[in-house]
Write a protein that holds these residues in place. Structure first.
Motif, PDB file in Angstrom:
ATOM      1  N   GLY A  69       0.774  -1.216   0.000  1.00 56.63           N
ATOM      2  CA  GLY A  69       0.000   0.000   0.000  1.00 56.63           C
ATOM      3  C   GLY A  69       0.808   1.270   0.000  1.00 56.63           C
ATOM      4  O   GLY A  69       0.297   2.330   0.307  1.00 56.63           O
ATOM      5  N   GLY A  70       2.088   1.206  -0.336  1.00 54.01           N
ATOM      6  CA  GLY A  70       2.893   2.404  -0.439  1.00 54.01           C
ATOM      7  C   GLY A  70       3.463   2.898   0.866  1.00 54.01           C
ATOM      8  O   GLY A  70       3.925   4.025   0.957  1.00 54.01           O
ATOM      9  N   GLY A  71       3.452   2.078   1.927  1.00 49.74           N
ATOM     10  CA  GLY A  71       4.000   2.515   3.201  1.00 49.74           C
ATOM     11  C   GLY A  71       5.501   2.338   3.265  1.00 49.74           C
ATOM     12  O   GLY A  71       6.078   1.490   2.597  1.00 49.74           O
ATOM     13  N   ALA A  72       6.149   3.144   4.111  1.00 41.77           N
ATOM     14  CA  ALA A  72       7.597   3.100   4.235  1.00 41.77           C
ATOM     15  C   ALA A  72       8.075   2.029   5.195  1.00 41.77           C
ATOM     16  O   ALA A  72       9.256   1.734   5.245  1.00 41.77           O
ATOM     17  CB  ALA A  72       8.118   4.466   4.699  1.00 41.77           C
ATOM     18  N   ALA A  73       7.182   1.465   6.003  1.00 44.82           N
ATOM     19  CA  ALA A  73       7.612   0.554   7.054  1.00 44.82           C
ATOM     20  C   ALA A  73       8.315  -0.676   6.499  1.00 44.82           C
ATOM     21  O   ALA A  73       9.464  -0.953   6.824  1.00 44.82           O
ATOM     22  CB  ALA A  73       6.416   0.141   7.908  1.00 44.82           C
ATOM     23  N   TYR A  80       2.395   7.645   5.752  1.00 40.30           N
ATOM     24  CA  TYR A  80       3.734   7.458   5.184  1.00 40.30           C
ATOM     25  C   TYR A  80       4.315   6.126   5.632  1.00 40.30           C
ATOM     26  O   TYR A  80       4.915   5.387   4.841  1.00 40.30           O
ATOM     27  CB  TYR A  80       4.647   8.604   5.622  1.00 40.30           C
ATOM     28  N   GLY A  81       4.120   5.789   6.888  1.00 39.01           N
ATOM     29  CA  GLY A  81       4.684   4.546   7.405  1.00 39.01           C
ATOM     30  C   GLY A  81       3.951   3.303   6.966  1.00 39.01           C
ATOM     31  O   GLY A  81       4.565   2.272   6.706  1.00 39.01           O
ATOM     32  N   LEU A  82       2.625   3.380   6.864  1.00 38.97           N
ATOM     33  CA  LEU A  82       1.822   2.181   6.638  1.00 38.97           C
ATOM     34  C   LEU A  82       1.141   2.131   5.283  1.00 38.97           C
ATOM     35  O   LEU A  82       0.675   1.070   4.873  1.00 38.97           O
ATOM     36  CB  LEU A  82       0.759   2.065   7.737  1.00 38.97           C
ATOM     37  N   GLY A  83       1.039   3.262   4.603  1.00 38.10           N
ATOM     38  CA  GLY A  83       0.393   3.263   3.302  1.00 38.10           C
ATOM     39  C   GLY A  83      -1.120   3.227   3.412  1.00 38.10           C
ATOM     40  O   GLY A  83      -1.700   3.387   4.482  1.00 38.10           O
ATOM     41  N   SER A  84      -1.755   2.987   2.287  1.00 33.12           N
ATOM     42  CA  SER A  84      -3.215   3.027   2.197  1.00 33.12           C
ATOM     43  C   SER A  84      -3.800   1.621   2.203  1.00 33.12           C
ATOM     44  O   SER A  84      -3.160   0.668   1.759  1.00 33.12           O
ATOM     45  CB  SER A  84      -3.628   3.752   0.914  1.00 33.12           C
ATOM     46  N   MET A  85      -5.029   1.520   2.713  1.00 27.42           N
ATOM     47  CA  MET A  85      -5.759   0.254   2.650  1.00 27.42           C
ATOM     48  C   MET A  85      -6.917   0.340   1.661  1.00 27.42           C
ATOM     49  O   MET A  85      -7.646  -0.629   1.483  1.00 27.42           O
ATOM     50  CB  MET A  85      -6.301  -0.119   4.032  1.00 27.42           C
ATOM     51  N   SER A  86      -7.102   1.497   1.046  1.00 19.97           N
ATOM     52  CA  SER A  86      -8.223   1.701   0.134  1.00 19.97           C
ATOM     53  C   SER A  86      -7.712   2.090  -1.248  1.00 19.97           C
ATOM     54  O   SER A  86      -6.775   2.877  -1.366  1.00 19.97           O
ATOM     55  CB  SER A  86      -9.147   2.798   0.673  1.00 19.97           C
ATOM     56  N   LYS A  87      -8.341   1.548  -2.281  1.00 17.09           N
ATOM     57  CA  LYS A  87      -7.952   1.866  -3.653  1.00 17.09           C
ATOM     58  C   LYS A  87      -8.719   3.048  -4.230  1.00 17.09           C
ATOM     59  O   LYS A  87      -8.299   3.615  -5.237  1.00 17.09           O
ATOM     60  CB  LYS A  87      -8.159   0.636  -4.549  1.00 17.09           C
ATOM     61  N   ASP A  88      -9.838   3.402  -3.598  1.00 15.36           N
ATOM     62  CA  ASP A  88     -10.661   4.446  -4.199  1.00 15.36           C
ATOM     63  C   ASP A  88     -11.018   5.573  -3.232  1.00 15.36           C
ATOM     64  O   ASP A  88     -11.912   6.377  -3.508  1.00 15.36           O
ATOM     65  CB  ASP A  88     -11.943   3.854  -4.794  1.00 15.36           C
ATOM     66  N   LEU A  89     -10.323   5.639  -2.079  1.00 10.95           N
ATOM     67  CA  LEU A  89     -10.476   6.737  -1.138  1.00 10.95           C
ATOM     68  C   LEU A  89      -9.104   7.120  -0.608  1.00 10.95           C
ATOM     69  O   LEU A  89      -8.194   6.279  -0.581  1.00 10.95           O
ATOM     70  CB  LEU A  89     -11.397   6.345   0.026  1.00 10.95           C
ATOM     71  N   PRO A  90      -8.929   8.347  -0.163  1.00 11.44           N
ATOM     72  CA  PRO A  90      -7.626   8.737   0.391  1.00 11.44           C
ATOM     73  C   PRO A  90      -7.294   7.929   1.641  1.00 11.44           C
ATOM     74  O   PRO A  90      -8.186   7.436   2.344  1.00 11.44           O
ATOM     75  CB  PRO A  90      -7.827  10.222   0.735  1.00 11.44           C
ATOM     76  N   LEU A 103       1.717   5.144  17.601  1.00 10.72           N
ATOM     77  CA  LEU A 103       2.520   4.486  16.567  1.00 10.72           C
ATOM     78  C   LEU A 103       2.863   3.055  16.975  1.00 10.72           C
ATOM     79  O   LEU A 103       2.864   2.140  16.144  1.00 10.72           O
ATOM     80  CB  LEU A 103       3.797   5.290  16.301  1.00 10.72           C
ATOM     81  N   HIS A 104       3.164   2.861  18.255  1.00 10.70           N
ATOM     82  CA  HIS A 104       3.457   1.514  18.745  1.00 10.70           C
ATOM     83  C   HIS A 104       2.281   0.579  18.499  1.00 10.70           C
ATOM     84  O   HIS A 104       2.461  -0.574  18.058  1.00 10.70           O
ATOM     85  CB  HIS A 104       3.781   1.580  20.235  1.00 10.70           C
ATOM     86  N   GLN A 105       1.073   1.043  18.772  1.00 16.08           N
ATOM     87  CA  GLN A 105      -0.106   0.207  18.554  1.00 16.08           C
ATOM     88  C   GLN A 105      -0.349  -0.063  17.082  1.00 16.08           C
ATOM     89  O   GLN A 105      -0.961  -1.066  16.727  1.00 16.08           O
ATOM     90  CB  GLN A 105      -1.340   0.864  19.186  1.00 16.08           C
ATOM     91  N   LEU A 106       0.154   0.821  16.224  1.00 19.23           N
ATOM     92  CA  LEU A 106       0.074   0.597  14.780  1.00 19.23           C
ATOM     93  C   LEU A 106       1.206  -0.291  14.281  1.00 19.23           C
ATOM     94  O   LEU A 106       1.311  -0.560  13.082  1.00 19.23           O
ATOM     95  CB  LEU A 106       0.114   1.938  14.044  1.00 19.23           C
ATOM     96  N   GLY A 107       2.050  -0.734  15.204  1.00 20.89           N
ATOM     97  CA  GLY A 107       3.133  -1.654  14.844  1.00 20.89           C
ATOM     98  C   GLY A 107       4.413  -0.972  14.446  1.00 20.89           C
ATOM     99  O   GLY A 107       5.276  -1.601  13.832  1.00 20.89           O
ATOM    100  N   ILE A 108       4.572   0.312  14.780  1.00 17.30           N
ATOM    101  CA  ILE A 108       5.741   1.085  14.353  1.00 17.30           C
ATOM    102  C   ILE A 108       6.524   1.576  15.558  1.00 17.30           C
ATOM    103  O   ILE A 108       5.947   2.143  16.495  1.00 17.30           O
ATOM    104  CB  ILE A 108       5.320   2.287  13.485  1.00 17.30           C
ATOM    105  N   ASP A 109       7.814   1.371  15.546  1.00 22.26           N
ATOM    106  CA  ASP A 109       8.719   1.954  16.534  1.00 22.26           C
ATOM    107  C   ASP A 109       8.904   3.425  16.177  1.00 22.26           C
ATOM    108  O   ASP A 109       9.455   3.751  15.114  1.00 22.26           O
ATOM    109  CB  ASP A 109      10.057   1.217  16.506  1.00 22.26           C
TER     110      ASP A 109
END
Length: 493
Positions: free
Chosen positions: A51-55, A190-200, A459-465
Motif C-alpha cells: 500500500g505504499g508505506g515506508a515501514a 507514510y509509514g503504513l500506506g493506504s488500505m483503500s484503492k478508491d479513497l484517500p 505508533l506503537h499500537q500501529l506496529g511502528i517503533d
C-alpha cells in the motif's frame, strides 16, 4: 547558467540541476557510500511495503500491530477537565478560596489571567457519577460516553507547555509547536500506506458548534504533510457543496474522453518522473487516478440515507445536518470500514471563557451522543479491536474562575500543566484510569505524559517503533516525536 549555454544544451538551469541531482551526482554518491545507504536516506526513494508505506517490516515495534486505523475526535478550544473528567469533590469545600501559590508555583498562564492577584477556586459545575463496572467517575454531562466507560482508557496526567490554541493543537498533532512538521496522520500513512484503492488514506472533516461559543480556526497544517511528499497530507472533505472540489467531470466532457485525457496526462507525468525523480510528480500521478476513482466512491460514502433508521437515531438528530459533528462521526465510521487509514474530525467550540454553565452543557449535547455512537458502531462491526479512537484537545482549563462566579458570565482560562483525554480500541485498556492530578486538578502527580508520549504509544499500537519512522530533511532525520517520547505501556494490552 549562461543563457547561450542553456540554448545550446536545450535545457534550462532548473532542468540541469534537476537532472544532475538524480543522475551523475546521485550515481557518484552511491559509488562512495553504497547504493543501499544512499537510497535509504533519499527523499526520492520509493516507499516500501504494502500500500505504499515506508515501514516494509523495518520499523516494527517488537510485536504484531494491535491497530490498523486511527480516528481522532479533536475537541478544539480545550474542554474543561475539571468539569468533565477529573473528579475532585474536595474542591467544593474550597469554593471561592485561592488556589495556593505552592500549587500554581509559577505555572505558565495565558495573558488573560496571568496578571491576576486572586485565583478563586471554582469546583465542577455539575455532579459526577460512577459509570460501568469499572466505576469510572465522569460528569453527568457525558451520559453516552459514560455508558461506554468500560471500553475507555481515561488519561488524567496529560501536560503541555502550550497555553495558546494554535501552538497547542500543532504540538499534539505534529510534534512541534511551530507549524511546518508533518501531521500524525501524514506520518501514519507514510509509514503504513493506504488500505483503500478508491479513497484517500487520510481524511479530515471539520465542524463547529451552532455559533454559541468561541470557535477556533482550523489551519491546514494541522493535517498537512510538511516536508513529506504531499500525497501523505490529509484530504479535507468540505461540509458544504461538493465534499472535494473538482471531482466531477467538467460540463460537456464525457467519461470516456476524461479517461483518455487522464491517461495522456499520466504518460507525460511518468516521462517527467523518469527524468527527474521528483516525488511530487509521483504524487500528481497517483492523485489524478485517485480523484477519478473517487467520482464513484465519494457519492456512495455520503449516501447516509442507506443507513438503517436505528443507526441514524443512534447518532442523534444532528446527523441529518451536513457539516455537523454528528454527521462527521457517522461518515468517519463509513470511511474506516471502507479502508481509510486515518480519519481526523476537528470540532471547535470548547473555549468557554464565559457563560460556562450554559455553553459547556450545549457543547456536550453536540458531541457526547455521536462520539459514543461511533464507538458502538465500530464495536458492533468488529472494527473497534483494531481501530484507535482518540478523543483529544490541546490543553485543559483552570480550576480557578475567570470572571465573576456570582454572575452567569464566568468561565475558565487555558491550563497546560495538566488535563484529561481518553482513547479506546486498538489495544488501549478499557475501564482504566491512567495517572492522576493533584487535589486542585492543577499538576500531574502520577504517571505524567505529554504529546510525544501519546504519539509514540499510538505508533506503537500501529506496529511502528516511533524512533525508526524517520524522514531525512535538510540534513537530519526527523520523526513525529522529535527526540522525545516514551511508549506508555500501562495504557495498552
Amino acid at each position: 547558467m549562461n543563457p547561450e549555454f542553456e540554448r545550446d544544451l536545450g535545457i534550462t538551469r532548473r532542468q540541469f540541476f534537476g537532472k544532475s541531482a538524480t543522475g551523475i551526482g546521485m550515481a557518484a554518491l552511491a559509488s562512495l557510500l553504497g547504493e543501499e545507504t544512499v537510497h535509504a536516506h533519499s527523499p526520492f526513494a520509493k516507499p516500501e511495503g504494502v500500500g505504499g508505506g515506508a515501514a516494509g517490516g523495518r520499523l516494527d515495534a517488537g510485536g504484531n500491530a494491535k491497530a490498523k486505523r486511527v480516528v481522532v475526535l479533536w475537541q478544539g478550544g480545550a474542554p474543561s477537565h475539571v468539569d468533565l473528567f477529573d473528579y475532585k469533590p474536595g474542591l467544593e469545600k474550597l469554593r471561592g478560596t485561592d488556589v495556593p501559590d505552592s500549587v500554581r508555583k509559577g505555572t505558565r498562564l495565558s495573558t488573560m489571567t496571568s496578571g491576576l492577584k486572586k485565583f478563586p477556586v471554582l469546583p465542577s459545575i455539575k455532579p459526577f457519577k460512577a459509570y460501568g463496572k469499572s466505576g469510572m467517575m465522569l460528569s453527568e454531562l457525558l451520559p453516552h460516553i459514560g455508558s461506554l466507560a468500560d471500553d475507555i482508557c481515561l488519561i488524567h496526567s496529560m501536560h503541555t507547555e502550550a497555553v495558546n490554541h494554535a501552538p497547542g493543537v500543532t504540538f499534539l498533532l505534529t510534534g512541534s509547536q511551530i507549524p511546518g512538521r508533518p501531521s500524525m496522520g501524514a506520518w501514519a500513512t507514510y509509514g503504513l500506506g493506504s488500505m483503500s484503492k478508491d479513497l484517500p488514506a487520510f481524511v479530515v472533516m471539520t465542524s463547529t458548534d451552532t455559533g454559541r461559543t468561541c470557535g477556533q480556526l482550523f489551519y491546514d497544517y494541522y493535517w498537512g504533510s510538511g516536508f513529506l511528499p504531499s500525497k501523505f497530507q490529509g484530504v479535507r472533505f468540505r461540509s458544504e457543496g461538493e465534499p472535494v472540489l473538482y471531482l466531477k467531470n467538467p460540463d460537456g466532457l464525457p467519461d470516456g474522453l476524461r479517461r483518455k485525457q487522464l491517461d495522456d496526462i499520466g504518460a507525460l507525468n511518468a516521462q517527467h518522473l523518469s527524468e527527474y525523480g521528483d516525488p511530487e510528480i509521483e504524487t500528481r500521478i497517483s492523485q489524478y487516478e485517485l480523484a477519478y476513482k473517487m467520482q464513484a466512491s465519494v457519492p456512495d460514502l455520503l449516501a447516509i440515507e442507506k443507513e438503517p433508521a436505528h443507526i441514524l437515531e443512534r447518532y442523534g438528530k444532528d446527523v441529518h445536518r451536513p457539516g455537523s459533528y454528528a454527521r462527521n462521526c457517522l461518515l468517519a465510521r463509513r470511511l474506516l470500514e471502507r479502508g481509510v487509514r486515518f480519519v481526523q474530525l476537528m470540532h471547535s467550540g470548547w473555549d468557554q471563557h464565559g457563560n460556562l454553565p450554559t455553553q459547556l452543557a450545549e457543547q456536550c449535547r453536540d458531541t457526547d451522543q455521536s462520539s459514543a455512537a461511533l464507538i458502538l458502531d465500530l464495536k458492533e462491526r468488529g472494527l473497534l479491536d483494531d481501530t484507535i479512537v482518540l478523543w483529544a484537545s490541546e490543553f485543559g482549563r483552570t480550576p480557578f474562575v475567570q470572571g465573576d462566579m456570582t454572575k452567569a458570565a464566568y468561565g475558565r482560562d487555558h491550563l497546560g500543566s495538566v488535563y484529561s483525554m481518553w482513547a479506546c480500541g486498538g489495544g488501549f485498556k478499557g475501564g482504566y484510569v491512567h495517572g492522576a492530578s493533584d487535589d486542585f486538578a492543577y499538576n500531574p502527580v502520577k504517571d505524567p505524559m505529554d504529546g510525544h508520549d501519546l504519539q509514540a504509544t499510538i505508533l506503537h499500537q500501529l506496529g511502528i517503533d516511533h524512533t525508526k519512522l524517520t524522514y531525512r530533511f535538510q540534513g537530519r532525520d526527523f520523526r513525529l516525536t522529535d527526540v522525545f517520547g516514551t511508549v506508555q505501556k500501562k495504557l495498552i494490552v
